[in-house]
Design a protein around this motif. Structure first.
Motif, PDB file in Angstrom:
ATOM      1  N   THR A   3       0.862  -1.174   0.000  1.00  0.00           N
ATOM      2  CA  THR A   3       0.000   0.000   0.000  1.00  0.00           C
ATOM      3  C   THR A   3       0.901   1.227   0.000  1.00  0.00           C
ATOM      4  OG1 THR A   3       0.004   0.232   2.383  1.00  0.00           O
ATOM      5  CG2 THR A   3      -1.636  -1.262   1.442  1.00  0.00           C
ATOM      6  N   ILE A   4       0.309   2.396   0.073  1.00  0.00           N
ATOM      7  CA  ILE A   4       1.163   3.586   0.088  1.00  0.00           C
ATOM      8  C   ILE A   4       1.544   3.993   1.504  1.00  0.00           C
ATOM      9  CG2 ILE A   4       0.529   4.550  -2.148  1.00  0.00           C
ATOM     10  CD1 ILE A   4      -1.309   6.481  -0.518  1.00  0.00           C
ATOM     11  N   ASP A   5       1.130   3.219   2.507  1.00  0.00           N
ATOM     12  CA  ASP A   5       1.567   3.527   3.869  1.00  0.00           C
ATOM     13  C   ASP A   5       2.936   2.910   4.070  1.00  0.00           C
ATOM     14  OD1 ASP A   5      -0.848   4.722   4.292  1.00  0.00           O
ATOM     15  OD2 ASP A   5      -1.768   2.868   4.994  1.00  0.00           O
ATOM     16  N   LYS A   6       3.922   3.724   4.011  1.00  0.00           N
ATOM     17  CA  LYS A   6       5.298   3.226   3.996  1.00  0.00           C
ATOM     18  C   LYS A   6       6.160   3.945   5.010  1.00  0.00           C
ATOM     19  CE  LYS A   6       4.624   1.038   0.149  1.00  0.00           C
ATOM     20  NZ  LYS A   6       4.344  -0.368   0.232  1.00  0.00           N
ATOM     21  N   VAL A   7       7.224   3.306   5.346  1.00  0.00           N
ATOM     22  CA  VAL A   7       8.313   4.006   6.010  1.00  0.00           C
ATOM     23  C   VAL A   7       9.522   3.885   5.101  1.00  0.00           C
ATOM     24  CG1 VAL A   7       9.829   4.063   8.010  1.00  0.00           C
ATOM     25  CG2 VAL A   7       7.430   3.494   8.282  1.00  0.00           C
ATOM     26  N   LEU A   8      10.190   4.955   4.896  1.00  0.00           N
ATOM     27  CA  LEU A   8      11.415   4.909   4.096  1.00  0.00           C
ATOM     28  C   LEU A   8      12.614   4.891   5.041  1.00  0.00           C
ATOM     29  CD1 LEU A   8      10.704   7.627   1.390  1.00  0.00           C
ATOM     30  CD2 LEU A   8      10.437   5.172   1.173  1.00  0.00           C
ATOM     31  N   TYR A   9      13.412   3.890   4.912  1.00  0.00           N
ATOM     32  CA  TYR A   9      14.624   3.811   5.719  1.00  0.00           C
ATOM     33  C   TYR A   9      15.800   4.209   4.849  1.00  0.00           C
ATOM     34  CZ  TYR A   9      11.776   1.147   8.937  1.00  0.00           C
ATOM     35  OH  TYR A   9      10.795   0.762   9.801  1.00  0.00           O
ATOM     36  N   SER A  10      16.542   5.154   5.324  1.00  0.00           N
ATOM     37  CA  SER A  10      17.655   5.615   4.486  1.00  0.00           C
ATOM     38  C   SER A  10      18.690   4.521   4.310  1.00  0.00           C
ATOM     39  CB  SER A  10      18.292   6.844   5.109  1.00  0.00           C
ATOM     40  OG  SER A  10      18.767   6.526   6.379  1.00  0.00           O
ATOM     41  N   GLN A  11      19.277   4.454   3.137  1.00  0.00           N
ATOM     42  CA  GLN A  11      20.238   3.403   2.822  1.00  0.00           C
ATOM     43  C   GLN A  11      21.573   4.034   2.430  1.00  0.00           C
ATOM     44  OE1 GLN A  11      19.625   0.004   2.596  1.00  0.00           O
ATOM     45  NE2 GLN A  11      20.621  -0.849   0.817  1.00  0.00           N
ATOM     46  N   TYR A  12      21.561   4.837   1.371  1.00  0.00           N
ATOM     47  CA  TYR A  12      22.784   5.511   0.954  1.00  0.00           C
ATOM     48  C   TYR A  12      22.517   6.999   0.779  1.00  0.00           C
ATOM     49  CZ  TYR A  12      24.738   0.913   0.132  1.00  0.00           C
ATOM     50  OH  TYR A  12      25.181  -0.362   0.287  1.00  0.00           O
ATOM     51  N   SER A  13      23.371   7.799   1.355  1.00  0.00           N
ATOM     52  CA  SER A  13      23.224   9.254   1.270  1.00  0.00           C
ATOM     53  C   SER A  13      23.659   9.755  -0.103  1.00  0.00           C
ATOM     54  CB  SER A  13      24.096   9.920   2.340  1.00  0.00           C
ATOM     55  OG  SER A  13      25.457   9.658   2.047  1.00  0.00           O
ATOM     56  N   LYS A  14      23.297  10.990  -0.374  1.00  0.00           N
ATOM     57  CA  LYS A  14      23.735  11.682  -1.601  1.00  0.00           C
ATOM     58  C   LYS A  14      25.245  11.606  -1.767  1.00  0.00           C
ATOM     59  CE  LYS A  14      22.433  16.141  -2.565  1.00  0.00           C
ATOM     60  NZ  LYS A  14      21.804  17.445  -2.321  1.00  0.00           N
ATOM     61  N   GLU A  15      25.935  11.812  -0.659  1.00  0.00           N
ATOM     62  CA  GLU A  15      27.417  11.857  -0.698  1.00  0.00           C
ATOM     63  C   GLU A  15      27.990  10.481  -1.025  1.00  0.00           C
ATOM     64  OE1 GLU A  15      25.512  13.167   1.752  1.00  0.00           O
ATOM     65  OE2 GLU A  15      25.797  15.273   1.171  1.00  0.00           O
ATOM     66  N   LYS A  16      27.426   9.442  -0.388  1.00  0.00           N
ATOM     67  CA  LYS A  16      27.911   8.064  -0.644  1.00  0.00           C
ATOM     68  C   LYS A  16      27.658   7.686  -2.103  1.00  0.00           C
ATOM     69  CE  LYS A  16      29.079   5.258   3.011  1.00  0.00           C
ATOM     70  NZ  LYS A  16      29.351   6.295   3.970  1.00  0.00           N
ATOM     71  N   ILE A  17      26.500   8.084  -2.624  1.00  0.00           N
ATOM     72  CA  ILE A  17      26.155   7.785  -4.018  1.00  0.00           C
ATOM     73  C   ILE A  17      27.142   8.489  -4.956  1.00  0.00           C
ATOM     74  CG2 ILE A  17      24.431   8.142  -5.840  1.00  0.00           C
ATOM     75  CD1 ILE A  17      22.265   7.711  -3.663  1.00  0.00           C
ATOM     76  N   ALA A  18      27.397   9.762  -4.677  1.00  0.00           N
ATOM     77  CA  ALA A  18      28.309  10.530  -5.544  1.00  0.00           C
ATOM     78  C   ALA A  18      29.697   9.887  -5.578  1.00  0.00           C
ATOM     79  CB  ALA A  18      28.391  11.978  -5.064  1.00  0.00           C
ATOM     80  N   GLU A  19      30.135   9.415  -4.423  1.00  0.00           N
ATOM     81  CA  GLU A  19      31.443   8.760  -4.317  1.00  0.00           C
ATOM     82  C   GLU A  19      31.495   7.491  -5.181  1.00  0.00           C
ATOM     83  OE1 GLU A  19      32.881   6.988  -0.389  1.00  0.00           O
ATOM     84  OE2 GLU A  19      32.490   9.103   0.077  1.00  0.00           O
ATOM     85  N   ALA A  20      30.429   6.674  -5.085  1.00  0.00           N
ATOM     86  CA  ALA A  20      30.371   5.406  -5.822  1.00  0.00           C
ATOM     87  C   ALA A  20      30.286   5.665  -7.334  1.00  0.00           C
ATOM     88  CB  ALA A  20      29.189   4.575  -5.354  1.00  0.00           C
TER      89      ALA A  20
END
Ligand code: IMP
Length: 187
Positions: A3-20
């Motif tokens: 359903t659309i009742d969700k919790v989003l758990y952060s996984q990778y930050s903007k900075e970590k993504i940019a590095e990868a």
């Protein structure tokens, strides 16, 4: 059924993504020195990754896109793939790199590779933002990847659930949560 009742758990930050992304761009630059690869993004999921990745590739490369749709909906790929928009360029004798958001069962990329291989590129490699190795149903792996992740449904940085969350600048895990209406956006 999600359903659309969700919790989003952060996984990778903007900075970590940019590095990868920078690391993968450097790997491609190194491996294709003296060549001019044709980089094909599979839409829609790869659009943000593709935009960031090509700016980390220090080569005279070219870019094209394919729109591919997996039949069925929800969070599991059906394995049946339809090409909605093909590449514009001739890939014969080209060094082609396919860029995809996520390699899950590999059904989508297997179909795309079959179609492109029949057109006789000089080489064909796969670059993915995410690799869910444990979900694989077909023996196919990525040549380049930013992150290997567990079997969880993720959104953000171009990846969607029901066409939503693509614009999150970070990667988040999407989980059902009956009691929560809340979206945790801290990373
Ligand atoms: P495959 O054919 O099973 O490898 O699935 C690939 C496609 O399924 C991806 O291009 C995505 O569109 C979608 N997909 C698989 N896992 C996820 C996920 O965790 N989040 C968002 N989309 C996903």
């Amino acid at each position: 059924m999600k359903t659309i009742d969700k919790v989003l758990y952060s996984q990778y930050s903007k900075e970590k993504i940019a590095e990868a992304v920078k690391r993968v761009g450097a790997e491609i630059t190194r491996d294709y020195t003296g060549k001019s690869p044709l980089i094909i993004g599979i839409l829609k999921g790869s659009f943000i990754f593709m935009a960031d990745l090509i700016r980390e590739i220090d080569l005279l490369c070219q870019v094209d896109f394919m729109v591919v749709k997996s039949y069925g909906g929800g969070t599991v790929s059906s394995g049946l793939v339809r090409i909605v928009k093909d590449v514009d360029m001739d890939i014969k004798d080209r060094d082609v790199i396919i860029v995809e958001d996520i390699l899950d069962t590999a059904a989508t990329l297997q179909s795309v590779c079959d179609v492109l291989r029949a057109r006789k590129p000089r080489s064909l490699k796969i670059c993915v933002f995410l690799n869910k190795k444990t979900r694989r149903k077909i023996l196919l792996d990525a040549d380049y990847e930013c992150f290997e992740i567990e079997n969880e449904f993720v959104v953000g940085y171009g990846l969607d659930y029901a066409e939503k969350y693509r614009n999150l600048p970070y990667l988040a895990v999407l989980r059902d949560n009956d009691s929560a209406q809340e979206v945790q956006t801290e990373v």
